[in-house]
Scaffold this motif. Structure first.
Motif, PDB file in Angstrom:
ATOM      1  N   ASP A  70       0.819  -1.212   0.000  1.00 35.48           N
ATOM      2  CA  ASP A  70       0.000   0.000   0.000  1.00 35.48           C
ATOM      3  C   ASP A  70       0.856   1.267   0.000  1.00 35.48           C
ATOM      4  OD1 ASP A  70      -2.221  -1.584   0.015  1.00 35.48           O
ATOM      5  OD2 ASP A  70      -2.740  -1.238   2.111  1.00 35.48           O
ATOM      6  N   LEU A  71       1.999   1.210   0.678  1.00 32.49           N
ATOM      7  CA  LEU A  71       2.858   2.393   0.796  1.00 32.49           C
ATOM      8  C   LEU A  71       3.917   2.448  -0.300  1.00 32.49           C
ATOM      9  CD1 LEU A  71       1.369   2.511   3.474  1.00 32.49           C
ATOM     10  CD2 LEU A  71       3.516   2.997   4.615  1.00 32.49           C
ATOM     11  N   TYR A 209      -3.886   5.594   8.264  1.00 29.05           N
ATOM     12  CA  TYR A 209      -3.903   4.580   7.198  1.00 29.05           C
ATOM     13  C   TYR A 209      -4.162   3.186   7.765  1.00 29.05           C
ATOM     14  CZ  TYR A 209      -1.616   0.709   4.866  1.00 29.05           C
ATOM     15  OH  TYR A 209      -1.333  -0.542   4.398  1.00 29.05           O
ATOM     16  N   THR A 210      -3.423   2.790   8.816  1.00 28.36           N
ATOM     17  CA  THR A 210      -3.583   1.434   9.345  1.00 28.36           C
ATOM     18  C   THR A 210      -4.958   1.232   9.975  1.00 28.36           C
ATOM     19  OG1 THR A 210      -2.573   2.064  11.464  1.00 28.36           O
ATOM     20  CG2 THR A 210      -1.122   1.137   9.787  1.00 28.36           C
ATOM     21  N   GLY A 211      -5.582   2.311  10.443  1.00 26.06           N
ATOM     22  CA  GLY A 211      -6.919   2.181  11.017  1.00 26.06           C
ATOM     23  C   GLY A 211      -7.951   1.771   9.991  1.00 26.06           C
ATOM     24  N   GLU A 212      -7.729   2.130   8.728  1.00 25.96           N
ATOM     25  CA  GLU A 212      -8.655   1.764   7.654  1.00 25.96           C
ATOM     26  C   GLU A 212      -7.900   1.759   6.324  1.00 25.96           C
ATOM     27  OE1 GLU A 212     -13.305   2.709   6.490  1.00 25.96           O
ATOM     28  OE2 GLU A 212     -12.215   4.006   7.871  1.00 25.96           O
ATOM     29  N   PRO A 213      -7.130   0.685   6.063  1.00 25.83           N
ATOM     30  CA  PRO A 213      -6.284   0.652   4.868  1.00 25.83           C
ATOM     31  C   PRO A 213      -7.049   0.784   3.552  1.00 25.83           C
ATOM     32  CG  PRO A 213      -5.665  -1.093   6.401  1.00 25.83           C
ATOM     33  CD  PRO A 213      -6.951  -0.509   6.894  1.00 25.83           C
ATOM     34  N   MET A 214      -8.339   0.414   3.556  1.00 31.23           N
ATOM     35  CA  MET A 214      -9.122   0.441   2.320  1.00 31.23           C
ATOM     36  C   MET A 214      -9.840   1.768   2.111  1.00 31.23           C
ATOM     37  SD  MET A 214      -8.916  -2.369   0.572  1.00 31.23           S
ATOM     38  CE  MET A 214     -10.395  -2.301  -0.430  1.00 31.23           C
TER      39      MET A 214
END
Length: 248
Positions: A70-71, A209-214
């Motif tokens: 993702d990053l 971002y990690t709380g909601e990657p989508m």
């Protein structure tokens, strides 16, 4: 009747207490101008988390390879620079600190941070990271203006320097008084104040971002769904008009 009144008063007091606790911090929160499209910021935030936070806090609902993908971090580079204890790229981001030991050292086990941004909010996190200050009465010698009596050390102090509460002489109600104006570093950190603020914004960005990657994908698909609904609504209206034209 007395029992009813007593029960009503107790209920009202409970609701008032709950509302007070839910009201959040008593200090103003700074706006975190996060940008989930900024891959460089997210990469810097990931590096900060792995180097300064992962020793105590896990991220057990996020995988390394998902983060790398993702990053836009090449997997070989991510394994070399962001994995330190021999995990595989497909492993969850956990640490080796035993829960019992964490409770004994810090008074409570360090919470998992995968969803912390969804619970606390980006503004809270951004302000929290920048609100530590020296307090000799605390076990680790620091406190936090947003989270009073926090039970963790200021692990980012080498970046920020030693932060202290600052006061200024100001006229209040006709008298000169020492007024709290904020927290200021002594300048001994690796980063300047502006650089430290940016670093904390990067870290907050990564946690969001990690709380909601989508989240970005959901927003992208949402526009397609909106477009479909709009087109379908127009076609349905035209079809209805055609069906009912002869009834006029």
């Amino acid at each position: 009747m007395k029992s009813f009144l007593k029960a009503s008063l107790l209920t009202a007091a409970s609701l008032w207490t709950a509302a007070t606790l839910a009201a959040g911090p008593t200090v103003p929160l700074d706006k975190a101008e996060i940008d989930l499209h900024d891959k460089a910021s997210l990469q810097r935030g990931a590096q900060l988390f792995m180097n300064y936070c992962l020793g105590c806090h896990s991220m057990q609902y996020q995988r390394y390879n998902r983060t790398f993908r993702d990053l836009e971090i090449p997997e070989e580079l991510g394994v070399e620079n962001l994995q330190f204890t021999g995990e595989k790229p497909g492993d969850l981001i956990t640490n080796a600190m035993p829960t019992e030991a964490a409770g004994a050292w810090f008074g409570t086990a360090a919470p998992d941070l995968t969803l912390v941004a969804r619970v606390r909010g980006a503004d809270w996190l951004y302000t929290y990271f920048r609100s530590f200050y020296v307090d000799e009465s605390r076990p680790f010698g620091v406190n936090n203006a947003v989270f009073p009596n926090v039970g963790m050390p200021h692990v980012l102090q080498e970046l920020q320097g030693v932060p202290r509460k600052t006061h200024e002489k100001r006229m209040v109600d006709g008298e000169m008084k020492d007024v709290y104006v904020g927290i200021k570093s002594d300048g001994s950190g690796i980063l300047s104040p502006a650089e430290y603020d940016q670093a904390m914004l990067d870290l907050t960005n990564f946690l969001v971002y990690t709380g909601e990657p989508m989240l970005l994908e959901q927003r992208r698909l949402g526009w397609y769904v909106f477009g479909f609904i709009l087109v379908f609504t127009i076609l349905a209206w035209l079809l209805k008009r055609e069906y009912f034209r002869d009834l006029k």
